[in-house]
Design a protein around this motif. Structure first.
Motif, PDB file in Angstrom:
ATOM      1  N   UNK A 124       0.839  -1.209   0.000  1.00  0.00           N
ATOM      2  CA  UNK A 124       0.000   0.000   0.000  1.00  0.00           C
ATOM      3  C   UNK A 124       0.873   1.257   0.000  1.00  0.00           C
ATOM      4  N   UNK A 125       1.942   1.253   0.804  1.00  0.00           N
ATOM      5  CA  UNK A 125       2.842   2.401   0.859  1.00  0.00           C
ATOM      6  C   UNK A 125       3.458   2.656  -0.512  1.00  0.00           C
ATOM      7  N   UNK A 126       3.910   1.605  -1.173  1.00  0.00           N
ATOM      8  CA  UNK A 126       4.509   1.755  -2.496  1.00  0.00           C
ATOM      9  C   UNK A 126       3.512   2.341  -3.487  1.00  0.00           C
ATOM     10  N   UNK A 127       2.249   1.901  -3.395  1.00  0.00           N
ATOM     11  CA  UNK A 127       1.217   2.427  -4.298  1.00  0.00           C
ATOM     12  C   UNK A 127       0.933   3.901  -4.015  1.00  0.00           C
ATOM     13  N   UNK A 171       3.856   5.935  -5.341  1.00  0.00           N
ATOM     14  CA  UNK A 171       3.790   5.992  -6.804  1.00  0.00           C
ATOM     15  C   UNK A 171       2.693   6.951  -7.253  1.00  0.00           C
ATOM     16  N   UNK A 172       1.560   6.932  -6.555  1.00  0.00           N
ATOM     17  CA  UNK A 172       0.444   7.824  -6.890  1.00  0.00           C
ATOM     18  C   UNK A 172       0.848   9.278  -6.645  1.00  0.00           C
ATOM     19  N   UNK A 173       1.520   9.531  -5.520  1.00  0.00           N
ATOM     20  CA  UNK A 173       1.979  10.898  -5.210  1.00  0.00           C
ATOM     21  C   UNK A 173       2.966  11.379  -6.271  1.00  0.00           C
ATOM     22  N   UNK A 174       3.873  10.505  -6.660  1.00  0.00           N
ATOM     23  CA  UNK A 174       4.861  10.882  -7.673  1.00  0.00           C
ATOM     24  C   UNK A 174       4.165  11.207  -8.989  1.00  0.00           C
ATOM     25  N   UNK A 175       3.172  10.397  -9.355  1.00  0.00           N
ATOM     26  CA  UNK A 175       2.437  10.636 -10.595  1.00  0.00           C
ATOM     27  C   UNK A 175       1.676  11.958 -10.516  1.00  0.00           C
TER      28      UNK A 175
END
Length: 154
Positions: free
Chosen positions: A132-135, A138-142
């Motif tokens: 979940x943290x990785x997702x 990744x969402x924040x970076x996007x």
């Protein structure tokens, strides 16, 4: 070209006695009876228990199962009585003595099993949290890249 045939895994004599012994131990909770069912001397089983940690664990599991079975059988007999058609008389007093004698061993083995289950659950939860943290990262970076056009060009 030669045809290949898949065969079932071979159970060797040294493996088969273990299977038979553990099944009988779970059924009887009696090492001597289990050894007889496996056609071995009890000392062979005790040696394997001392030298093979997996076999020792399976032994404890079989005993736990056996005591669970004995407890349920005794409870059934105490609640509903014994049928007159029984060939062998069930020794309730001996069953109670055995259950009392091995209560701590069985409780300890159950705790070990439950702790292993808890450890597996914790590991699973931890893995899900990391995913979940990785997702989220990744969402924040996007989102950051989408909102900052300069970030796309470095």
């Amino acid at each position: 070209m030669r045809a290949t045939h898949k065969t079932a895994p071979r159970i060797t004599v040294s493996t088969q006695w273990r299977v038979d012994f553990l099944a009988a131990l779970a059924e009887t909770s009696n090492v001597t009876a289990a050894a007889a069912a496996a056609a071995i001397h009890p000392s062979r089983a005790y040696k394997a228990k001392r030298t093979e940690s997996d076999f020792a664990r399976l032994w404890r599991d079989a005993l736990c199962e056996g005591y669970d079975n004995l407890e349920m059988e005794l409870l059934h007999r105490l609640r509903f009585g014994e049928g007159k058609e029984l060939v062998a008389k069930f020794d309730n007093a001996n069953a109670l003595r055995l259950l009392t004698q091995h209560r701590e061993t069985v409780a300890r083995q159950r705790a070990i099993r439950e702790n292993a289950d808890i450890a597996d659950v914790r590991a699973s939860i931890h893995a899900k949290l990391l995913d979940m943290r990785d997702k989220v990262l990744a969402h924040r970076k996007a989102d950051h890249l989408a909102s900052d056009p300069d970030a796309l060009h470095g």
